[in-house]
Motif scaffolding. Sequence first.
Motif, PDB file in Angstrom:
ATOM      1  N   PHE A  49       4.067  10.298   2.667  1.00  0.00           N
ATOM      2  CA  PHE A  49       4.578  10.122   4.022  1.00  0.00           C
ATOM      3  C   PHE A  49       5.826   9.255   3.871  1.00  0.00           C
ATOM      4  CE2 PHE A  49       4.311   7.867   8.232  1.00  0.00           C
ATOM      5  CZ  PHE A  49       4.565   8.978   9.013  1.00  0.00           C
ATOM      6  N   GLY A  50       6.981   9.923   3.699  1.00  0.00           N
ATOM      7  CA  GLY A  50       8.179   9.184   3.304  1.00  0.00           C
ATOM      8  C   GLY A  50       7.967   8.628   1.907  1.00  0.00           C
ATOM      9  N   ARG A  51       8.075   7.305   1.763  1.00  0.00           N
ATOM     10  CA  ARG A  51       7.890   6.686   0.434  1.00  0.00           C
ATOM     11  C   ARG A  51       6.467   6.206   0.222  1.00  0.00           C
ATOM     12  NH1 ARG A  51      12.548   4.253  -2.195  1.00  0.00           N
ATOM     13  NH2 ARG A  51      14.428   5.215  -1.395  1.00  0.00           N
ATOM     14  N   VAL A  52       5.588   6.464   1.216  1.00  0.00           N
ATOM     15  CA  VAL A  52       4.240   5.894   1.170  1.00  0.00           C
ATOM     16  C   VAL A  52       3.198   6.968   0.827  1.00  0.00           C
ATOM     17  CG1 VAL A  52       2.528   4.584   2.483  1.00  0.00           C
ATOM     18  CG2 VAL A  52       4.965   4.295   2.980  1.00  0.00           C
ATOM     19  N   PRO A  53       2.427   6.759  -0.263  1.00  0.00           N
ATOM     20  CA  PRO A  53       1.329   7.699  -0.524  1.00  0.00           C
ATOM     21  C   PRO A  53       0.167   7.435   0.441  1.00  0.00           C
ATOM     22  CG  PRO A  53       1.497   6.055  -2.283  1.00  0.00           C
ATOM     23  CD  PRO A  53       2.552   5.717  -1.285  1.00  0.00           C
ATOM     24  N   ASP A  68      -9.840   9.931   8.741  1.00  0.00           N
ATOM     25  CA  ASP A  68      -9.655   8.550   8.295  1.00  0.00           C
ATOM     26  C   ASP A  68      -8.417   8.502   7.423  1.00  0.00           C
ATOM     27  OD1 ASP A  68     -11.935   7.299   9.459  1.00  0.00           O
ATOM     28  OD2 ASP A  68     -13.167   8.372   7.996  1.00  0.00           O
ATOM     29  N   VAL A  69      -7.556   7.532   7.711  1.00  0.00           N
ATOM     30  CA  VAL A  69      -6.290   7.417   6.979  1.00  0.00           C
ATOM     31  C   VAL A  69      -6.328   6.206   6.060  1.00  0.00           C
ATOM     32  CG1 VAL A  69      -3.805   7.048   7.234  1.00  0.00           C
ATOM     33  CG2 VAL A  69      -5.011   8.527   8.838  1.00  0.00           C
ATOM     34  N   TYR A  70      -5.918   6.375   4.798  1.00  0.00           N
ATOM     35  CA  TYR A  70      -5.925   5.299   3.796  1.00  0.00           C
ATOM     36  C   TYR A  70      -4.510   5.063   3.276  1.00  0.00           C
ATOM     37  CZ  TYR A  70     -10.985   6.026   3.725  1.00  0.00           C
ATOM     38  OH  TYR A  70     -12.313   6.133   4.077  1.00  0.00           O
ATOM     39  N   SER A  71      -4.173   3.793   3.098  1.00  0.00           N
ATOM     40  CA  SER A  71      -2.834   3.462   2.608  1.00  0.00           C
ATOM     41  C   SER A  71      -2.888   2.145   1.842  1.00  0.00           C
ATOM     42  CB  SER A  71      -1.879   3.355   3.802  1.00  0.00           C
ATOM     43  OG  SER A  71      -0.654   2.821   3.383  1.00  0.00           O
ATOM     44  N   ALA A  72      -1.882   1.924   0.981  1.00  0.00           N
ATOM     45  CA  ALA A  72      -1.830   0.669   0.221  1.00  0.00           C
ATOM     46  C   ALA A  72      -1.223  -0.440   1.077  1.00  0.00           C
ATOM     47  CB  ALA A  72      -1.022   0.863  -1.045  1.00  0.00           C
ATOM     48  N   ARG A  73      -0.535  -0.061   2.141  1.00  0.00           N
ATOM     49  CA  ARG A  73       0.043  -1.093   3.017  1.00  0.00           C
ATOM     50  C   ARG A  73      -0.048  -0.677   4.480  1.00  0.00           C
ATOM     51  NH1 ARG A  73       4.946   0.235   5.094  1.00  0.00           N
ATOM     52  NH2 ARG A  73       6.347   1.642   3.965  1.00  0.00           N
ATOM     53  N   LYS A  74       0.043  -1.661   5.374  1.00  0.00           N
ATOM     54  CA  LYS A  74      -0.041  -1.375   6.798  1.00  0.00           C
ATOM     55  C   LYS A  74       1.201  -0.629   7.261  1.00  0.00           C
ATOM     56  CE  LYS A  74      -3.237  -4.757   8.522  1.00  0.00           C
ATOM     57  NZ  LYS A  74      -3.498  -5.822   9.472  1.00  0.00           N
ATOM     58  N   LEU A  75       1.046   0.206   8.264  1.00  0.00           N
ATOM     59  CA  LEU A  75       2.194   0.925   8.820  1.00  0.00           C
ATOM     60  C   LEU A  75       2.493   0.353  10.201  1.00  0.00           C
ATOM     61  CD1 LEU A  75       1.315   4.669   8.015  1.00  0.00           C
ATOM     62  CD2 LEU A  75       2.893   3.190   6.785  1.00  0.00           C
ATOM     63  N   PRO A  76       3.798   0.190  10.538  1.00  0.00           N
ATOM     64  CA  PRO A  76       4.127  -0.259  11.888  1.00  0.00           C
ATOM     65  C   PRO A  76       3.657   0.774  12.925  1.00  0.00           C
ATOM     66  CG  PRO A  76       6.114   0.297  10.634  1.00  0.00           C
ATOM     67  CD  PRO A  76       4.958   0.392   9.695  1.00  0.00           C
ATOM     68  N   LYS A  77       3.560   0.331  14.180  1.00  0.00           N
ATOM     69  CA  LYS A  77       2.994   1.185  15.235  1.00  0.00           C
ATOM     70  C   LYS A  77       3.702   2.531  15.369  1.00  0.00           C
ATOM     71  CE  LYS A  77       0.521  -1.402  18.753  1.00  0.00           C
ATOM     72  NZ  LYS A  77       0.552  -1.953  20.107  1.00  0.00           N
ATOM     73  N   ASP A  78       5.037   2.497  15.316  1.00  0.00           N
ATOM     74  CA  ASP A  78       5.755   3.765  15.517  1.00  0.00           C
ATOM     75  C   ASP A  78       5.509   4.735  14.351  1.00  0.00           C
ATOM     76  OD1 ASP A  78       7.171   1.966  13.896  1.00  0.00           O
ATOM     77  OD2 ASP A  78       9.057   3.020  14.222  1.00  0.00           O
ATOM     78  N   ALA A  81       2.152   6.300  14.874  1.00  0.00           N
ATOM     79  CA  ALA A  81       2.221   7.354  15.901  1.00  0.00           C
ATOM     80  C   ALA A  81       2.798   8.637  15.310  1.00  0.00           C
ATOM     81  CB  ALA A  81       3.080   6.871  17.072  1.00  0.00           C
ATOM     82  N   ARG A  82       3.832   8.470  14.465  1.00  0.00           N
ATOM     83  CA  ARG A  82       4.424   9.645  13.797  1.00  0.00           C
ATOM     84  C   ARG A  82       3.395  10.320  12.899  1.00  0.00           C
ATOM     85  NH1 ARG A  82       8.438   8.390   9.965  1.00  0.00           N
ATOM     86  NH2 ARG A  82       8.288  10.585   9.467  1.00  0.00           N
ATOM     87  N   LEU A  83       2.640   9.499  12.191  1.00  0.00           N
ATOM     88  CA  LEU A  83       1.621  10.033  11.275  1.00  0.00           C
ATOM     89  C   LEU A  83       0.559  10.811  12.061  1.00  0.00           C
ATOM     90  CD1 LEU A  83       0.501  10.174   8.404  1.00  0.00           C
ATOM     91  CD2 LEU A  83      -0.605   7.982   8.782  1.00  0.00           C
TER      92      LEU A  83
END
Length: 313
Positions: A49-53, A68-78, A81-83
Amino acid sequence: MTLSRLFQFRFKPVQPYNFELTVKKPAGWSWFTPYEKWERGTVWSGFWFGRVPIGVKARSAGRSVIVDVYSARKLPKDELARLEHQLSESLGVNDDLRPFYKLMRKHRMLKDIVKHLYGMHEGWGMNIFSSLTLAILLQMAPIKRSEEMWACLIKAHGKKISFDGQTIQLWPDERTIAKQSPHTLAKRCKLGYRAKFLVKMAKQLVAGFPSVEELAKMTPEAANEKLMELFGVGEYTAGFASPHPSFSLDVWSIKIFYPILFGKHAPAKDPRSGIKRANLAAEKMWGDWRGLVLVYVLNDLKYLADKFKVPIT
DNA sequence: GCGTCCAGGTCTACC
DNA sequence: GGTAGACCTGGACGC
């Protein structure tokens, strides 16, 4: 790389909707990566998702789909929403297929396919480079060789993500491939001329290119034109990677569609010559639904071969 | 065993 | 703008 649970999305698909047929197509095509896992109605997969796996665990619950969505870092609100929006599009949960089925039921060779694949939706790929890579590896090669090429490419350059007790290998991202030498890539994974296409294309994407969402906002024609600015991307590959449903026939699928459109076999000597005529006929017959007709047909080939002797090899 | 053809396209040079 | 020819590789096929 280990990912943590970030969020849960719940989608209410427009009915009819079949989750299993949508994410695990009968023809064997995976949702996001060939190395995703499926177990008792749940799929674990991942994408860039862009630069984020991102890792996803998805399953059906009644008339809902829970992701359920998993990520190594938090994503900002916007970004979140895009995700959510992109995931809803990748699952096709907003598409009403009833007019499409009405059209399919009018065709003697297609009406039964509706019964076999009832509720199967088609969605966007989550990452342009992954979709383009897959399409380029399908160029000018039998499917077995394409599979060998992408298995090697993903093993050598794809990122491994671990979440929810599963490990999934993603398609390589464009920043990784842009740094490779075409010669080394060609030799390592036997990609042939496709290695040059991938590296040049990856560099163009790194330099700046519209996202899947931006391509989706364009007209289908404008999105295809934009994609065809990339080196190695022609009409077929652009149609394959575009978020707009497209009717991309190639030398193999034209042999399948010729009998459906014209009631006879494609010219044996030069099947490619019939592609233009078939595209026009499909547009006239099915309009904007022709891309989905292609998806349904390619996922029920055995039936067409058994019942109507359509050539599928 | 060996040579030829061709496969789920696209680019380039040439006219 | 239209169209051959080249491009990687490996399996299928004919001899």
